[in-house]
Design a protein around this motif. Structure first.
Motif, mmCIF file in Angstrom:
data_model
loop_
_atom_site.group_PDB
_atom_site.id
_atom_site.type_symbol
_atom_site.label_atom_id
_atom_site.label_comp_id
_atom_site.label_asym_id
_atom_site.label_seq_id
_atom_site.Cartn_x
_atom_site.Cartn_y
_atom_site.Cartn_z
ATOM 1 N N GLU A 49 7.285 -17.440 5.068
ATOM 2 C CA GLU A 49 8.561 -16.816 4.689
ATOM 3 C C GLU A 49 8.563 -15.307 4.948
ATOM 4 O O GLU A 49 9.135 -14.521 4.185
ATOM 5 C CB GLU A 49 8.911 -17.153 3.232
ATOM 6 C CG GLU A 49 9.115 -18.654 3.034
ATOM 7 C CD GLU A 49 9.295 -19.080 1.584
ATOM 8 O OE1 GLU A 49 10.421 -18.933 1.065
ATOM 9 O OE2 GLU A 49 8.299 -19.550 0.999
ATOM 10 N N ASN A 50 7.957 -14.928 6.067
ATOM 11 C CA ASN A 50 7.823 -13.526 6.441
ATOM 12 C C ASN A 50 9.147 -12.774 6.348
ATOM 13 O O ASN A 50 9.231 -11.705 5.735
ATOM 14 C CB ASN A 50 7.267 -13.445 7.869
ATOM 15 C CG ASN A 50 7.013 -12.033 8.352
ATOM 16 O OD1 ASN A 50 7.794 -11.130 8.115
ATOM 17 N ND2 ASN A 50 5.904 -11.847 9.056
ATOM 18 N N ALA A 51 10.187 -13.343 6.974
ATOM 19 C CA ALA A 51 11.451 -12.612 7.100
ATOM 20 C C ALA A 51 12.123 -12.363 5.763
ATOM 21 O O ALA A 51 12.991 -11.478 5.660
ATOM 22 C CB ALA A 51 12.396 -13.374 8.034
ATOM 23 N N MET A 53 10.480 -11.430 3.032
ATOM 24 C CA MET A 53 9.634 -10.550 2.230
ATOM 25 C C MET A 53 9.943 -9.081 2.505
ATOM 26 O O MET A 53 10.151 -8.689 3.659
ATOM 27 C CB MET A 53 8.149 -10.804 2.548
ATOM 28 C CG MET A 53 7.673 -12.226 2.323
ATOM 29 S SD MET A 53 7.473 -12.606 0.586
ATOM 30 C CE MET A 53 7.535 -14.415 0.654
ATOM 31 N N ASN A 54 9.951 -8.268 1.445
ATOM 32 C CA ASN A 54 10.061 -6.826 1.671
ATOM 33 C C ASN A 54 8.670 -6.257 1.961
ATOM 34 O O ASN A 54 7.657 -6.966 1.863
ATOM 35 C CB ASN A 54 10.735 -6.122 0.483
ATOM 36 C CG ASN A 54 9.939 -6.232 -0.813
ATOM 37 O OD1 ASN A 54 8.713 -6.133 -0.831
ATOM 38 N ND2 ASN A 54 10.646 -6.431 -1.932
ATOM 39 N N MET A 55 8.611 -4.985 2.313
ATOM 40 C CA MET A 55 7.332 -4.431 2.755
ATOM 41 C C MET A 55 6.301 -4.382 1.643
ATOM 42 O O MET A 55 5.105 -4.602 1.880
ATOM 43 C CB MET A 55 7.529 -3.033 3.350
ATOM 44 C CG MET A 55 6.268 -2.436 3.958
ATOM 45 S SD MET A 55 5.431 -3.540 5.148
ATOM 46 C CE MET A 55 6.623 -3.538 6.476
ATOM 47 N N ASP A 56 6.715 -4.119 0.412
ATOM 48 C CA ASP A 56 5.748 -4.120 -0.687
ATOM 49 C C ASP A 56 5.118 -5.496 -0.846
ATOM 50 O O ASP A 56 3.906 -5.611 -1.106
ATOM 51 C CB ASP A 56 6.428 -3.705 -1.996
ATOM 52 C CG ASP A 56 6.770 -2.225 -2.042
ATOM 53 O OD1 ASP A 56 6.209 -1.456 -1.241
ATOM 54 O OD2 ASP A 56 7.605 -1.840 -2.888
ATOM 55 N N GLU A 57 5.921 -6.533 -0.703
ATOM 56 C CA GLU A 57 5.405 -7.893 -0.821
ATOM 57 C C GLU A 57 4.470 -8.224 0.339
ATOM 58 O O GLU A 57 3.414 -8.845 0.149
ATOM 59 C CB GLU A 57 6.561 -8.883 -0.880
ATOM 60 C CG GLU A 57 7.371 -8.780 -2.169
ATOM 61 C CD GLU A 57 8.671 -9.561 -2.122
ATOM 62 O OE1 GLU A 57 9.115 -10.023 -3.189
ATOM 63 O OE2 GLU A 57 9.254 -9.694 -1.017
ATOM 64 N N ARG A 58 4.843 -7.815 1.538
ATOM 65 C CA ARG A 58 3.980 -8.066 2.691
ATOM 66 C C ARG A 58 2.636 -7.359 2.524
ATOM 67 O O ARG A 58 1.579 -7.937 2.806
ATOM 68 C CB ARG A 58 4.671 -7.603 3.975
ATOM 69 C CG ARG A 58 5.915 -8.402 4.338
ATOM 70 C CD ARG A 58 6.586 -7.806 5.554
ATOM 71 N NE ARG A 58 7.868 -8.457 5.834
ATOM 72 C CZ ARG A 58 8.707 -8.068 6.794
ATOM 73 N NH1 ARG A 58 8.391 -7.038 7.569
ATOM 74 N NH2 ARG A 58 9.846 -8.709 6.986
ATOM 75 N N GLU A 59 2.687 -6.125 2.076
ATOM 76 C CA GLU A 59 1.440 -5.392 1.849
ATOM 77 C C GLU A 59 0.572 -6.113 0.824
ATOM 78 O O GLU A 59 -0.650 -6.263 1.011
ATOM 79 C CB GLU A 59 1.723 -3.969 1.379
ATOM 80 C CG GLU A 59 0.444 -3.182 1.078
ATOM 81 C CD GLU A 59 0.695 -1.742 0.670
ATOM 82 O OE1 GLU A 59 -0.313 -1.039 0.395
ATOM 83 O OE2 GLU A 59 1.869 -1.317 0.621
ATOM 84 N N ALA A 60 1.184 -6.570 -0.253
ATOM 85 C CA ALA A 60 0.426 -7.241 -1.305
ATOM 86 C C ALA A 60 -0.227 -8.511 -0.777
ATOM 87 O O ALA A 60 -1.394 -8.805 -1.099
ATOM 88 C CB ALA A 60 1.339 -7.562 -2.487
ATOM 89 N N VAL A 61 0.497 -9.274 0.044
ATOM 90 C CA VAL A 61 -0.041 -10.526 0.585
ATOM 91 C C VAL A 61 -1.205 -10.245 1.539
ATOM 92 O O VAL A 61 -2.255 -10.891 1.468
ATOM 93 C CB VAL A 61 1.062 -11.337 1.282
ATOM 94 C CG1 VAL A 61 0.469 -12.493 2.088
ATOM 95 C CG2 VAL A 61 2.058 -11.865 0.259
ATOM 96 N N ILE A 62 -1.035 -9.279 2.441
ATOM 97 C CA ILE A 62 -2.105 -8.969 3.393
ATOM 98 C C ILE A 62 -3.347 -8.472 2.671
ATOM 99 O O ILE A 62 -4.471 -8.927 2.927
ATOM 100 C CB ILE A 62 -1.625 -7.944 4.443
ATOM 101 C CG1 ILE A 62 -0.521 -8.543 5.311
ATOM 102 C CG2 ILE A 62 -2.797 -7.488 5.318
ATOM 103 C CD1 ILE A 62 0.180 -7.533 6.210
ATOM 104 N N ARG A 63 -3.157 -7.526 1.760
ATOM 105 C CA ARG A 63 -4.318 -6.977 1.044
ATOM 106 C C ARG A 63 -5.004 -8.056 0.205
ATOM 107 O O ARG A 63 -6.245 -8.103 0.124
ATOM 108 C CB ARG A 63 -3.879 -5.806 0.168
ATOM 109 C CG ARG A 63 -3.483 -4.557 0.962
ATOM 110 C CD ARG A 63 -3.300 -3.359 0.046
ATOM 111 N NE ARG A 63 -2.826 -2.180 0.748
ATOM 112 C CZ ARG A 63 -3.606 -1.344 1.437
ATOM 113 N NH1 ARG A 63 -4.914 -1.577 1.520
ATOM 114 N NH2 ARG A 63 -3.091 -0.278 2.028
ATOM 115 N N ALA A 64 -4.229 -8.938 -0.405
ATOM 116 C CA ALA A 64 -4.817 -10.015 -1.205
ATOM 117 C C ALA A 64 -5.628 -10.958 -0.325
ATOM 118 O O ALA A 64 -6.716 -11.404 -0.710
ATOM 119 C CB ALA A 64 -3.712 -10.777 -1.944
#
Length: 302
Positions: A49-51, A53-64
């Motif tokens: 569900e990339n599209a 997600m906002n950038m804060d959420e994307r950052e959280a997912v990648i870092r996690a």
């Protein structure tokens, strides 16, 4: 040069019932995948569900993901944008978040011609040092990285892999004839993996591996070892479920399958809604049939 091989699940992003990103459930599912023997993971794919997600959420997912994987396998991120400017900016950001590669979509807002497609991928490749997997799915996005397009990208060192999802099995051989082993070629659709393996793909970006990672890794290994009689038997059990990976509602279908098999949350973000009625019954029936068939297979093997 980076050489990716093996099974790389396109990881679903776990959400709560009210649509918030559930980082702990996402980390738990990623850890389950790695412990099951996958060779890499891809967070924030279309299935993730990339599209939405906002950038804060994307950052959280990648870092996690980087945190829980802890170097055991490569962590790639999907990169799906409309403009080249945003794509280049976010490629740099995802690198700073710890991603070790990018699976790059074509522009989501415009069907580029061949010249524009080449410029798109070259531009993104120039934006970071990360290796790139081209997401080639003309059925969904209307843009095809044909052999002719790839001829203009063959000298871009950051582009190392093609996710082949045209549905035309002949394309695998066409790429090998044109480029030898210049690119890693991954099967990008679950219900073509055995056919693609017979033609020499080096990897598999898989949706249903979220559901059955052990079995999907086994299937890929059987094919890699030319044990096709055994592979076909397992494939015939899994293929009705694999067909769900090619549907427009694959996110809902695969998340429901995950819920049925190991209890992960099935929730998606609107406009996607939970499945209901006959459609839900069909998916549940398909998955439960596979669960029973796999249990019988395992019992027989024991």
């Amino acid at each position: 040069m980076t050489k990716w091989t093996g099974v790389f699940p396109a990881v679903t992003t776990k959400l709560t019932l009210d649509g918030k990103v559930d980082i702990e459930q996402t980390k738990a599912s990623i850890d389950r995948l790695v412990k099951s023997g996958v060779s890499g993971i891809i967070v924030l794919p279309m299935l993730g569900e990339n599209a939405s997600m906002n950038m804060d959420e994307r950052e959280a997912v990648i870092r996690a993901a980087v945190d829980v994987v802890d170097g055991r396998v490569p962590v790639l991120s999907g990169l799906a944008e409309i403009t080249l400017e945003n794509a280049k900016k976010n490629a740099k950001l995802y690198e700073s978040f710890g991603a070790q590669g990018l699976m790059v979509f074509p522009s989501l807002g415009y069907k580029t011609d061949n010249r524009e497609t080449v410029a798109w991928y070259k531009g993104i490749a120039s934006a970071s040092s990360l290796p790139i997997m081209i997401y080639n799915n003309p059925i969904a996005y209307g843009v095809d990285c044909t052999v002719d397009v790839l001829k203009d990208l063959v000298d871009v060192p950051e582009i190392v892999c093609i996710k082949e999802e045209t549905g035309d099995i002949r394309r695998v051989t066409d790429m090998y004839v044109a480029f030898g082993d210049r690119f890693s070629i991954f099967c990008g659709v679950d219900d073509l993996i055995v056919e693609s393996s017979a033609l020499g793909v080096t990897g598999w970006v898989s949706g249903m591996t979220n559901v059955w990672p052990v079995e999907c890794v086994e299937l890929f290994k059987l094919c890699a070892e030319d044990r096709y009689a055994e592979a076909r038997a397992l494939y015939r059990i899994l293929t009705p479920s694999f067909h769900l990976d090619t549907h427009v509602k694959l996110v809902q279908y695969i998340k429901l399958a995950e819920s049925l098999v190991y209890g992960a949350p099935e929730w998606t973000r609107a406009p996607r809604l939970p499945l209901v009625g006959a459609e839900r019954d069909f998916v549940v029936s398909t998955i439960k049939h596979a669960i029973s068939a796999l249990a019988a297979r395992n019992k027989k093997a024991a």
